[in-house]
Design a protein around this motif. Sequence first.
Motif, PDB file in Angstrom:
ATOM      1  N   ASP A 261       0.834  -1.203   0.000  1.00 53.33           N
ATOM      2  CA  ASP A 261       0.000   0.000   0.000  1.00 53.33           C
ATOM      3  C   ASP A 261       0.869   1.254   0.000  1.00 53.33           C
ATOM      4  N   GLN A 262       1.873   1.236   0.891  1.00 47.48           N
ATOM      5  CA  GLN A 262       2.783   2.361   1.034  1.00 47.48           C
ATOM      6  C   GLN A 262       3.545   2.617  -0.271  1.00 47.48           C
ATOM      7  N   VAL A 263       4.076   1.534  -0.859  1.00 50.35           N
ATOM      8  CA  VAL A 263       4.812   1.673  -2.112  1.00 50.35           C
ATOM      9  C   VAL A 263       3.899   2.275  -3.177  1.00 50.35           C
ATOM     10  N   ALA A 264       2.666   1.785  -3.251  1.00 53.06           N
ATOM     11  CA  ALA A 264       1.704   2.293  -4.240  1.00 53.06           C
ATOM     12  C   ALA A 264       1.488   3.795  -4.031  1.00 53.06           C
ATOM     13  N   LYS A 265       1.269   4.184  -2.780  1.00 56.01           N
ATOM     14  CA  LYS A 265       1.038   5.591  -2.474  1.00 56.01           C
ATOM     15  C   LYS A 265       2.273   6.429  -2.838  1.00 56.01           C
ATOM     16  N   LEU A 266       3.442   5.968  -2.408  1.00 57.20           N
ATOM     17  CA  LEU A 266       4.700   6.665  -2.691  1.00 57.20           C
ATOM     18  C   LEU A 266       4.929   6.824  -4.194  1.00 57.20           C
ATOM     19  N   ALA A 267       4.519   5.793  -4.949  1.00 55.99           N
ATOM     20  CA  ALA A 267       4.767   5.818  -6.397  1.00 55.99           C
ATOM     21  C   ALA A 267       3.622   6.502  -7.127  1.00 55.99           C
ATOM     22  N   ASN A 268       2.605   6.944  -6.390  1.00 54.66           N
ATOM     23  CA  ASN A 268       1.415   7.549  -7.003  1.00 54.66           C
ATOM     24  C   ASN A 268       0.787   6.629  -8.042  1.00 54.66           C
ATOM     25  N   VAL A 269       0.495   5.441  -7.582  1.00 56.06           N
ATOM     26  CA  VAL A 269       0.064   4.370  -8.470  1.00 56.06           C
ATOM     27  C   VAL A 269      -0.921   3.510  -7.701  1.00 56.06           C
ATOM     28  N   GLY A 270      -1.875   2.936  -8.373  1.00 60.04           N
ATOM     29  CA  GLY A 270      -2.796   2.029  -7.693  1.00 60.04           C
ATOM     30  C   GLY A 270      -2.083   0.753  -7.294  1.00 60.04           C
ATOM     31  N   LYS A 271      -2.509   0.148  -6.171  1.00 58.21           N
ATOM     32  CA  LYS A 271      -1.789  -1.044  -5.707  1.00 58.21           C
ATOM     33  C   LYS A 271      -1.791  -2.145  -6.759  1.00 58.21           C
TER      34      LYS A 271
END
Lengths: 191, 191
Positions: free
Chosen positions: B28-38
């Motif tokens: 979830d965090q990586v998705a948020k950081l990358a501005n991308v859906g999980k």
Amino acid sequence: MSVDRRKLIVDAASKSFALFGYKATTMDQVAKLANVGKGTIYTFFSNKEELFDEIMNRLIQEMKLVADGEYDANRSFFDNLNRILYKILDFREKHQLAMKMAHEVRDMGTPKALEGLNKLEGAILSYIQVKIQTAIDKRELKICDPEVTAFVMFKLYLALASEWQHSHSPLEKEKITELFQLYLMRGLAEG
Amino acid sequence: MSVDRRKLIVDAASKSFALFGYKATTMDQVAKLANVGKGTIYTFFSNKEELFDEIMNRLIQEMKLVADGEYDANRSFFDNLNRILYKILDFREKHQLAMKMAHEVRDMGTPKALEGLNKLEGAILSYIQVKIQTAIDKRELKICDPEVTAFVMFKLYLALASEWQHSHSPLEKEKITELFQLYLMRGLAEG
DNA sequence: GAGTGACCAAAAATGAAATATAGTCATATA
DNA sequence: TATATGACTATATTTCATTTTTGGTCACTC
């Protein structure tokens, strides 16, 4: 007088600490192993930590004795190092306590076990350090920082005698002393 | 085409793994950081482990690149070793991922972090091993087991660059390369 | 009075309920 | 219609109240 209860306790605790580690050694168990009431332990040691300290101090003293017994001021640093190393490597069983402590620190993080290991390491390092300084004064070793050098020797010892076998078959003690000579003393450079 | 989502993900994951470790990095965090859906992450990587593997492989590749870039077949083994070591020591920030993994293994025992570290260690060891064999063939190094020698060099590096500062102030990188020369290459024996 | 083990407070183990996370997939969007 | 998404689910992890174990004491015994 009747049997020496203090010795009974220390012997039992020694075995238990080496076999099960600090945490898994209970005072009840030590009492049972020593054939002694639990209260009796507390007439000699005010708590578990003090009992453990005595065991660690004994280990340190024993290693010093082995080293001092083999040390000969008339022989060279290398010769002494070699023979002491060899003798210490014979005591793999005696290492069991140190090994167990290392394991326990690694996979349980018991603070008292860590403290004990650090004390042992400190004793070994300062022992080596003095011998190194002597050897430098006698022009047997190149000028170098005795503290860093003792540290490196100790780490090399651990690497060859312990860490190597995590992923390979153990090195013979002859091989270890030989490698010690090659890497640290003569150096790898050809010519 | 729009922004490279794969790169966004890998960059975000890199930062997160280095900053928080394997376990504390959530998809979830990586998705948020990358501005991308999980879900997008799973179009590129079939699971968290594969994403982590890619990051570790990048680190390994990057270190190889640094080493190869500095390596010069015309220069001596010592010279190359020295300069590569020096260059690698400059990348303390790049080490952050490896450091974090080591910490995580030490005090949480995360199996995936251990696996990643072992892979890195294996890559480094086999890289050194090849260079050592070459140096032996060229009669620059004394005859020795390249595997054990690579292992010893790596352990010495870790001892000086990392373990020493657990109880002392860090050694300058100039000091580290100098000690490497003294201990392993020229040897401590006087005369 | 040296030695003891039942006893106590504190720490650690246990496990069930609550929460968080990896991975999926029906739907949205361009 | 390709790609991207986040609500959703099954599983793993954390929390926390309860139980069990353990270090340490002390009234009692021999």
